[in-house]
Design a protein around this motif. Structure first.
Motif, PDB file in Angstrom:
ATOM      1  N   ASP A   1      21.094 -44.231   8.001  1.00  0.00           N
ATOM      2  CA  ASP A   1      21.032 -42.808   7.689  1.00  0.00           C
ATOM      3  C   ASP A   1      19.926 -42.178   8.522  1.00  0.00           C
ATOM      4  OD1 ASP A   1      23.094 -42.984   5.835  1.00  0.00           O
ATOM      5  OD2 ASP A   1      21.724 -43.440   4.179  1.00  0.00           O
ATOM      6  N   LEU A   2      20.056 -40.873   8.767  1.00  0.00           N
ATOM      7  CA  LEU A   2      19.197 -40.233   9.760  1.00  0.00           C
ATOM      8  C   LEU A   2      18.521 -38.985   9.220  1.00  0.00           C
ATOM      9  CD1 LEU A   2      21.935 -39.978  12.583  1.00  0.00           C
ATOM     10  CD2 LEU A   2      20.507 -41.979  12.092  1.00  0.00           C
ATOM     11  N   ILE A   3      17.377 -38.652   9.836  1.00  0.00           N
ATOM     12  CA  ILE A   3      16.866 -37.286   9.844  1.00  0.00           C
ATOM     13  C   ILE A   3      16.968 -36.801  11.276  1.00  0.00           C
ATOM     14  CG2 ILE A   3      14.793 -35.837   9.734  1.00  0.00           C
ATOM     15  CD1 ILE A   3      13.909 -37.315   7.288  1.00  0.00           C
ATOM     16  N   LYS A   4      17.592 -35.635  11.447  1.00  0.00           N
ATOM     17  CA  LYS A   4      17.738 -35.020  12.757  1.00  0.00           C
ATOM     18  C   LYS A   4      17.346 -33.538  12.664  1.00  0.00           C
ATOM     19  CE  LYS A   4      21.456 -35.719  15.132  1.00  0.00           C
ATOM     20  NZ  LYS A   4      20.600 -35.762  16.337  1.00  0.00           N
TER      21      LYS A   4
ATOM     22  N   GLY B   1      14.689 -32.121  14.779  1.00  0.00           N
ATOM     23  CA  GLY B   1      13.386 -31.797  15.335  1.00  0.00           C
ATOM     24  C   GLY B   1      13.494 -30.859  16.518  1.00  0.00           C
ATOM     25  N   GLY B   2      14.606 -30.979  17.253  1.00  0.00           N
ATOM     26  CA  GLY B   2      14.844 -30.106  18.399  1.00  0.00           C
ATOM     27  C   GLY B   2      15.561 -28.823  18.037  1.00  0.00           C
ATOM     28  N   GLY B   3      15.898 -28.660  16.753  1.00  0.00           N
ATOM     29  CA  GLY B   3      16.473 -27.407  16.284  1.00  0.00           C
ATOM     30  C   GLY B   3      17.979 -27.284  16.395  1.00  0.00           C
ATOM     31  N   ALA B   4      18.674 -28.365  16.777  1.00  0.00           N
ATOM     32  CA  ALA B   4      20.128 -28.276  17.009  1.00  0.00           C
ATOM     33  C   ALA B   4      20.940 -28.914  15.893  1.00  0.00           C
ATOM     34  CB  ALA B   4      20.470 -28.928  18.354  1.00  0.00           C
ATOM     35  N   LEU B   5      20.354 -29.057  14.704  1.00  0.00           N
ATOM     36  CA  LEU B   5      20.979 -29.868  13.659  1.00  0.00           C
ATOM     37  C   LEU B   5      22.364 -29.395  13.233  1.00  0.00           C
ATOM     38  CD1 LEU B   5      19.517 -28.881  10.229  1.00  0.00           C
ATOM     39  CD2 LEU B   5      18.456 -28.032  12.295  1.00  0.00           C
ATOM     40  N   LEU B   6      22.603 -28.086  13.175  1.00  0.00           N
ATOM     41  CA  LEU B   6      23.906 -27.594  12.722  1.00  0.00           C
ATOM     42  C   LEU B   6      25.008 -28.010  13.680  1.00  0.00           C
ATOM     43  CD1 LEU B   6      25.803 -25.961  10.933  1.00  0.00           C
ATOM     44  CD2 LEU B   6      25.065 -23.895  12.135  1.00  0.00           C
TER      45      LEU B   6
ATOM     46  N   PHE C   1       9.145 -38.158   8.740  1.00  0.00           N
ATOM     47  CA  PHE C   1       9.389 -36.973   9.567  1.00  0.00           C
ATOM     48  C   PHE C   1       9.849 -35.850   8.651  1.00  0.00           C
ATOM     49  CE2 PHE C   1      11.594 -34.186  12.495  1.00  0.00           C
ATOM     50  CZ  PHE C   1      10.861 -34.297  13.675  1.00  0.00           C
ATOM     51  N   GLN C   2       9.330 -34.656   8.871  1.00  0.00           N
ATOM     52  CA  GLN C   2       9.728 -33.526   8.028  1.00  0.00           C
ATOM     53  C   GLN C   2      11.198 -33.186   8.240  1.00  0.00           C
ATOM     54  OE1 GLN C   2       6.729 -30.571   9.120  1.00  0.00           O
ATOM     55  NE2 GLN C   2       5.740 -30.888   7.154  1.00  0.00           N
ATOM     56  N   LEU C   3      11.865 -32.861   7.148  1.00  0.00           N
ATOM     57  CA  LEU C   3      13.296 -32.566   7.191  1.00  0.00           C
ATOM     58  C   LEU C   3      13.533 -31.112   7.582  1.00  0.00           C
ATOM     59  CD1 LEU C   3      16.270 -33.330   6.552  1.00  0.00           C
ATOM     60  CD2 LEU C   3      15.842 -32.437   4.239  1.00  0.00           C
ATOM     61  N   PRO C   4      14.237 -30.855   8.698  1.00  0.00           N
ATOM     62  CA  PRO C   4      14.586 -29.481   9.053  1.00  0.00           C
ATOM     63  C   PRO C   4      15.731 -28.957   8.181  1.00  0.00           C
ATOM     64  CG  PRO C   4      14.531 -30.936  10.982  1.00  0.00           C
ATOM     65  CD  PRO C   4      14.576 -31.801   9.766  1.00  0.00           C
TER      66      PRO C   4
ATOM     67  N   GLU D   1      22.561 -25.521   6.882  1.00  0.00           N
ATOM     68  CA  GLU D   1      22.725 -26.964   7.015  1.00  0.00           C
ATOM     69  C   GLU D   1      21.338 -27.597   6.960  1.00  0.00           C
ATOM     70  OE1 GLU D   1      24.066 -29.878   6.416  1.00  0.00           O
ATOM     71  OE2 GLU D   1      25.911 -28.990   7.203  1.00  0.00           O
ATOM     72  N   ASN D   2      21.297 -28.899   6.724  1.00  0.00           N
ATOM     73  CA  ASN D   2      20.022 -29.621   6.751  1.00  0.00           C
ATOM     74  C   ASN D   2      20.151 -30.860   7.618  1.00  0.00           C
ATOM     75  OD1 ASN D   2      20.247 -32.232   4.920  1.00  0.00           O
ATOM     76  ND2 ASN D   2      21.422 -30.612   3.891  1.00  0.00           N
ATOM     77  N   GLY D   3      19.016 -31.446   7.968  1.00  0.00           N
ATOM     78  CA  GLY D   3      18.982 -32.528   8.947  1.00  0.00           C
ATOM     79  C   GLY D   3      19.177 -33.919   8.394  1.00  0.00           C
ATOM     80  N   LEU D   4      19.636 -34.047   7.147  1.00  0.00           N
ATOM     81  CA  LEU D   4      19.989 -35.364   6.621  1.00  0.00           C
ATOM     82  C   LEU D   4      21.405 -35.710   7.060  1.00  0.00           C
ATOM     83  CD1 LEU D   4      18.473 -35.104   3.051  1.00  0.00           C
ATOM     84  CD2 LEU D   4      17.862 -36.833   4.755  1.00  0.00           C
ATOM     85  N   PHE D   5      21.544 -36.796   7.803  1.00  0.00           N
ATOM     86  CA  PHE D   5      22.853 -37.277   8.256  1.00  0.00           C
ATOM     87  C   PHE D   5      23.112 -38.587   7.508  1.00  0.00           C
ATOM     88  CE2 PHE D   5      22.140 -34.066  11.218  1.00  0.00           C
ATOM     89  CZ  PHE D   5      23.126 -33.962  12.177  1.00  0.00           C
ATOM     90  N   ILE D   6      23.785 -38.475   6.371  1.00  0.00           N
ATOM     91  CA  ILE D   6      23.989 -39.620   5.475  1.00  0.00           C
ATOM     92  C   ILE D   6      25.404 -40.168   5.656  1.00  0.00           C
ATOM     93  CG2 ILE D   6      23.870 -40.419   3.081  1.00  0.00           C
ATOM     94  CD1 ILE D   6      21.211 -39.310   4.178  1.00  0.00           C
ATOM     95  N   ASN D   7      25.497 -41.483   5.852  1.00  0.00           N
ATOM     96  CA  ASN D   7      26.796 -42.162   6.022  1.00  0.00           C
ATOM     97  C   ASN D   7      27.600 -41.578   7.186  1.00  0.00           C
ATOM     98  OD1 ASN D   7      26.365 -43.853   3.772  1.00  0.00           O
ATOM     99  ND2 ASN D   7      27.136 -42.273   2.382  1.00  0.00           N
ATOM    100  N   MET D   8      26.928 -41.229   8.256  1.00  0.00           N
ATOM    101  CA  MET D   8      27.624 -40.641   9.403  1.00  0.00           C
ATOM    102  C   MET D   8      27.599 -41.534  10.643  1.00  0.00           C
ATOM    103  SD  MET D   8      26.750 -36.567   9.168  1.00  0.00           S
ATOM    104  CE  MET D   8      28.053 -36.166  10.346  1.00  0.00           C
ATOM    105  N   SER D   9      26.507 -42.243  10.871  1.00  0.00           N
ATOM    106  CA  SER D   9      26.389 -43.027  12.110  1.00  0.00           C
ATOM    107  C   SER D   9      27.164 -44.338  12.005  1.00  0.00           C
ATOM    108  CB  SER D   9      24.919 -43.305  12.422  1.00  0.00           C
ATOM    109  OG  SER D   9      24.294 -43.937  11.331  1.00  0.00           O
ATOM    110  N   ASP D  10      27.821 -44.703  13.095  1.00  0.00           N
ATOM    111  CA  ASP D  10      28.583 -45.953  13.157  1.00  0.00           C
ATOM    112  C   ASP D  10      27.800 -47.069  13.848  1.00  0.00           C
ATOM    113  OD1 ASP D  10      31.157 -45.021  12.029  1.00  0.00           O
ATOM    114  OD2 ASP D  10      31.133 -43.697  13.764  1.00  0.00           O
ATOM    115  N   ILE D  11      27.100 -46.722  14.908  1.00  0.00           N
ATOM    116  CA  ILE D  11      26.314 -47.686  15.677  1.00  0.00           C
ATOM    117  C   ILE D  11      24.983 -47.032  16.043  1.00  0.00           C
ATOM    118  CG2 ILE D  11      26.149 -49.015  17.835  1.00  0.00           C
ATOM    119  CD1 ILE D  11      29.205 -49.086  17.903  1.00  0.00           C
TER     120      ILE D  11
END
Length: 223
Positions: A90-93, A95-100, A128-131, A197-207
Motif C-alpha cells: 500500500d502507498l502514500i502518493k 508529494g508532487g501534487g499529482a495524486l488525483l 510521510f504526510q498524507l496529501p 481525492e487523497n494520496g492513500l493507494f490501498i490494494n492498488m499496486s501489483d508489483i
C-alpha cells in the motif's frame, strides 16, 4: 550508483509493443520515461497517458506518443513512484501534487507497477504526510471536517502562495502517523464534501520495483 535510475529503468522492461502506458510523475519514474523514449526511438510502438503536465512535457520531449482517454479502451500498464510503500504494497502518493490524476490512471490500468528506492519502503504508512486534494470553494470548512478524523491538515503553499494542482485545486498535507486503518481513512476522507481525492493507494499496486541491501534490483509482488 544512481538508485533511482536503476529502479526506474527496470520498469521499462515490462512495456511491450502496442501497449498503452500510464506515465507517472516523480524523480524515479523520470528515468522510466527517459528509457521508454530511447526504446521508442529504437522502434518500440507505445502510446502514453501522462499523470501531470510536467510528465506530459517530458514525454513529448523524449518522443513518446501521447493519447487521451477518448482514444483508448484501457491502459495496459501504469508505472509510477511513491512517497511510501508498506509491507502490504500500500502507498502514500502525492508529494508532487499529482495524486488525483495518478489514482485515476492507476485504477484504469490492468497492471500498476510502482518504482521505489529503498528509503521509500516502510513497515507502516504515516511517516510521510498524507496529501489530500480539495476544491478551493469552502476549503476552510473542508479542513475542519478533515481535522475531525484525528489528523492534522497543513495547507500546502508554494513560494508564499497557495499550492495549486494541475486541476486547480488545493492540497492539505496531513499527519496520519497515529492511524491504524489506512483503508478506512481513505474511505472516510473521500466521503467529505470538498475532498476530491487523497494520496492513500490501498490494494492498488501489483508489483513494486526496488533494491535489496546489496543494491540489486528486486521485484516485490503482491502476496
Amino acid at each position: 550508483m544512481n538508485e533511482k535510475k536503476l529502479v526506474g529503468e527496470k520498469a521499462a522492461e515490462f512495456i511491450k509493443d502496442g501497449m498503452v502506458v500510464g506515465l507517472g510523475t516523480g524523480s524515479t519514474v523520470y528515468y522510466t520515461i527517459i528509457k521508454l523514449g530511447q526504446l521508442v526511438k529504437e522502434g518500440l510502438t507505445i502510446q502514453g497517458i501522462p499523470t501531470s503536465v510536467r510528465t506530459e512535457e517530458l514525454a513529448k520531449k523524449v518522443g513518446i506518443p501521447l493519447v487521451s482517454f477518448k482514444e483508448i479502451g484501457q491502459i495496459d500498464v501504469a508505472i509510477d513512484g511513491a512517497d511510501e510503500v508498506d509491507s502490504n504494497l500500500d502507498l502514500i502518493k502525492g508529494g508532487g501534487g499529482a495524486l488525483l490524476r495518478e489514482k485515476i490512471i492507476a485504477n484504469a490500468a490492468k497492471q500498476f507497477i510502482v518504482v521505489a528506492t529503498p528509503n521509500k519502503m516502510v513497515k507502516k504508512l504515516g511517516g510521510f504526510q498524507l496529501p489530500v486534494e480539495v476544491v478551493p470553494f469552502g476549503a476552510e470548512l473542508t479542513e475542519k471536517h478533515i481535522s475531525k478524523l484525528g489528523i492534522d491538515p497543513i495547507f500546502r503553499q508554494f513560494e508564499g502562495n497557495p499550492y495549486r494542482t494541475d486541476n486547480g485545486n488545493y492540497i492539505f498535507d496531513c499527519d496520519i502517523s497515529g492511524i491504524l486503518q489506512p483503508k478506512e481513512l481513505e474511505e472516510k476522507l473521500n466521503m467529505i464534501p470538498g475532498v476530491v481525492e487523497n494520496g492513500l493507494f490501498i490494494n492498488m499496486s501489483d508489483i513494486v520495483i526496488s533494491l535489496d541491501h546489496e543494491k540489486n534490483v528486486v521485484l516485490i509482488n503482491k502476496r
